[in-house]
Write a protein that holds these residues in place. Structure first.
Motif, short mmCIF file in Angstrom:
data_model
loop_
_atom_site.label_atom_id
_atom_site.label_comp_id
_atom_site.label_asym_id
_atom_site.label_seq_id
_atom_site.Cartn_x
_atom_site.Cartn_y
_atom_site.Cartn_z
N LEU A 62 -29.65 16.74 42.31
CA LEU A 62 -30.12 18.00 42.88
C LEU A 62 -31.64 18.06 42.77
O LEU A 62 -32.21 17.64 41.77
N GLY A 63 -32.29 18.56 43.78
CA GLY A 63 -33.75 18.63 43.83
C GLY A 63 -34.35 19.47 42.71
O GLY A 63 -33.70 20.36 42.16
N LYS A 64 -35.60 19.18 42.40
CA LYS A 64 -36.31 19.85 41.29
C LYS A 64 -36.32 21.37 41.44
O LYS A 64 -36.04 22.09 40.49
N ASP A 65 -36.65 21.88 42.63
CA ASP A 65 -36.72 23.32 42.83
C ASP A 65 -35.34 23.97 42.66
O ASP A 65 -35.22 25.05 42.09
N HIS A 66 -34.31 23.30 43.16
CA HIS A 66 -32.95 23.83 43.02
C HIS A 66 -32.53 23.87 41.55
O HIS A 66 -31.96 24.86 41.09
N ARG A 67 -32.85 22.80 40.83
CA ARG A 67 -32.55 22.76 39.40
C ARG A 67 -33.31 23.85 38.66
O ARG A 67 -32.78 24.50 37.76
N GLN A 68 -34.55 24.06 39.05
CA GLN A 68 -35.38 25.07 38.41
C GLN A 68 -34.78 26.47 38.60
O GLN A 68 -34.75 27.28 37.67
N ARG A 69 -34.29 26.74 39.80
CA ARG A 69 -33.69 28.06 40.07
C ARG A 69 -32.39 28.23 39.28
O ARG A 69 -32.13 29.31 38.75
N LEU A 70 -31.57 27.18 39.22
CA LEU A 70 -30.33 27.27 38.44
C LEU A 70 -30.64 27.44 36.95
O LEU A 70 -29.96 28.19 36.25
N HIS A 71 -31.69 26.78 36.49
CA HIS A 71 -32.11 26.94 35.10
C HIS A 71 -32.53 28.38 34.84
O HIS A 71 -32.17 28.97 33.81
N TYR A 72 -33.25 28.97 35.76
CA TYR A 72 -33.68 30.36 35.62
C TYR A 72 -32.47 31.28 35.55
O TYR A 72 -32.41 32.18 34.71
N LEU A 73 -31.50 31.06 36.42
CA LEU A 73 -30.28 31.87 36.39
C LEU A 73 -29.59 31.74 35.03
O LEU A 73 -29.14 32.73 34.45
N ALA A 74 -29.52 30.51 34.52
CA ALA A 74 -28.88 30.26 33.23
C ALA A 74 -29.59 30.99 32.10
O ALA A 74 -28.95 31.53 31.19
N GLU A 75 -30.91 31.01 32.15
CA GLU A 75 -31.70 31.63 31.09
C GLU A 75 -31.73 33.15 31.16
O GLU A 75 -32.15 33.81 30.22
N HIS A 76 -31.29 33.71 32.28
CA HIS A 76 -31.37 35.16 32.48
C HIS A 76 -29.99 35.77 32.71
O HIS A 76 -29.83 36.66 33.54
#
Length: 160
Positions: A62-76
């Motif tokens: 999965l692309g970096k930006d997509h991973r970053q958004r999923l990470h943000y969802l996980a953290e919030h």
């Protein structure tokens, strides 16, 4: 007389009726249905719950930006506003998030072999939408994943 039954209507018939009709009309046995994954108990309205294995498969490649958004969802806690997700990757056009949702959904459906195209990971909270004064443009809204998915994503990002 001509009778037409499309595949969706046919699948709504009881299994014994499907078998009898198919055998009567084709002279053959009804092919065995494709086996669904054990975790494919998803409905039409709610995002699916990820598990560990599915999370690993989804994140692979999965692309970096997509991973970053999923990470943000996980953290919030599994929820994030449109503005937060755009700001995260320095984007301004909401179409970027639509593309993000599409990429994740398509990959998830491929992994699950979801021919019915029911599964999705990221939902949109229609009750949290903020409109402009004329109600012609969305100013902000909330994307979310299920609690179980948020936990799996959180574990994935913190065990790497």
């Amino acid at each position: 007389m001509r009778l037409v039954i499309d595949d969706k209507d046919f699948r709504c018939l009881p299994p014994e009726v499907q078998t009898a009709l198919f055998k009567q009309l084709s002279g053959r046995e009804l092919p065995k249905p494709k086996r669904r994954a054990a975790h494919a108990s998803y409905g039409w309205k709610e995002p699916i719950d990820l598990n560990h294995d599915l999370t690993v498969k989804l994140m692979h490649g999965l692309g970096k930006d997509h991973r970053q958004r999923l990470h943000y969802l996980a953290e919030h806690g599994g929820r994030a506003t449109m503005k937060e997700l755009l700001k995260l990757t320095r984007d301004t056009d909401w179409h970027v998030l639509s593309y993000f949702q599409t990429v994740v959904t398509r990959k998830l459906r491929r992994i699950l072999n979801d021919d019915e195209k029911r599964a999705f990971l990221i939902g949109w909270d229609y009750g949290a939408v903020k409109w402009n004064q004329d109600r012609t443009e969305i100013l902000d809204g909330v994307y979310y994943v299920s609690d179980a998915s948020a936990r799996c994503l959180h574990e994935h990002f913190h065990t790497r």
